[in-house]
Design an enzyme around this catalytic site. Structure first.
Site: not given
Ligand code: BJW
Length: 246
Positions: A119, A146, A213
């Site tokens: 990301h 830039c 997790n």
């Molecule tokens: C602990 C802990 C401890 C806490 N020890 N554990 C298929 C189906 C449906 C939708 C889509 C699909 N394919 C694509 C999509 C659309 C979209 C998407 O996924 N939407 C969903 C919301 C459904 N995806 C995209 O748009 C992606 N692009 C793409 O696929 O392009 C092609 C395409 C586009 C459109 C349609 C179809 C295809 C791009 C996704 C980009 C995500 N960007 C972000 C921001 C990055 C920049 C930034 O940081 O500002 O990435 S959003 C944010 O979420 C960030 C993270 O990397 C990402 C994931 O979050 P993460 O890491 O899982 O964090 P949390 O907070 O959710 O979870 C933390 C976990 O830790 C929890 O479970 C806690 O319990 C645990 N925890 N303490 C162990 N100590």
């Protein structure tokens, strides 16, 4: 738990093409808020409302405020035992493909070589005009020029919702997913694609899914091994077990 950790270590030790995937949870113990936890809100906005090209087009000032706030927060924190354990894991398992969804750069800071930041990285900017990517640790606004072409605006060099992920990075990941026999998923909610699909794919091909997790209720992958607890405690324990096996 001790038995589960030993089993996880054994599986990783014997895996020929393992993957490591981390999410925001691995940096939680460093003091960096996760996206979907109770601390994940910034000024009442959810990540889904700010991490989009549409949000940036509508209000680049607001989006840069969020990124500047996060950069400042990250700068006050440091890698935790989970990041250092991940670096050790890679040394013990040279075949391990390491992938992170995090943009904080903490894996590299903790000495993990060759980590794919799928990301992007919060300390880089990309020019909307000339596309030049620059490392930048200072505060940015929509009027910051830039360094290459002098035009505005710069944007964070990260992947927002609806954007395609970096091709070179995804090619490597998809190639590994074809043959992966184990995946260790650490601290991710498994809600954001494509990363959310990796463990599902490994499982579909009869590989083993190991997850760490803190959320007991959260089992998105029907994992083979679910290690409920903090990454900063469980990952170092896996590394200790692996050292015994090596
Ligand atoms: C602990 C802990 C401890 C806490 N020890 N554990 C298929 C189906 C449906 C939708 C889509 C699909 N394919 C694509 C999509 C659309 C979209 C998407 O996924 N939407 C969903 C919301 C459904 N995806 C995209 O748009 C992606 N692009 C793409 O696929 O392009 C092609 C395409 C586009 C459109 C349609 C179809 C295809 C791009 C996704 C980009 C995500 N960007 C972000 C921001 C990055 C920049 C930034 O940081 O500002 O990435 S959003 C944010 O979420 C960030 C993270 O990397 C990402 C994931 O979050 P993460 O890491 O899982 O964090 P949390 O907070 O959710 O979870 C933390 C976990 O830790 C929890 O479970 C806690 O319990 C645990 N925890 N303490 C162990 N100590």
């Amino acid at each position: 738990m001790k038995d589960l950790i030993a089993t996880a270590a054994r599986i990783l030790h014997h895996a020929r093409h393992p993957i490591f995937l981390s999410g925001a949870g691995i940096s939680a113990e460093s003091g960096i808020p996760t996206f979907r936890g109770s601390e994940g809100l910034w000024k009442n906005y959810r990540a889904e409302e700010l991490a989009t090209p549409e949000a940036f087009a509508r209000d680049p000032h607001l989006v840069w405020q969020w990124y500047n706030w996060r950069k400042e927060r990250i700068a006050q924190c440091k890698p935790n035992p989970a990041h250092y354990a991940a670096a050790e894991l890679k040394k013990l398992l040279p075949e391990l493909l390491c992938v992170t969804q995090n943009v904080d750069g903490f894996h590299a800071l903790a000495g993990l070589s060759e980590v794919l930041e799928m990301h992007g990285n919060i300390y880089r900017t990309r020019c909307l005009s000339c596309k030049t990517v620059t490392e930048n640790r200072t505060e940015i606004t929509p009027t910051t020029p830039c360094p290459a072409c002098g035009k505005v605006p710069l944007r964070p060099d990260v992947v927002w919702f609806g954007e395609i992920l970096p091709r070179q990075v995804m090619d490597v990941i998809y190639a590994r997913l074809q043959i992966a026999d184990a995946i260790l998923v650490v601290g991710t909610s498994g809600t954001v694609y494509p990363a959310a699909g990796f463990a599902v794919e490994v499982r579909r091909r009869r590989g083993t899914v190991i997850e760490i997790n803190t959320d007991a209720a959260h089992r998105p992958y029907a994992d083979d091994i679910y290690l409920h607890g903090k990454a900063g405690e469980i990952l170092p324990a896996i590394v200790d077990e692996l050292r015994r096996l090596s």
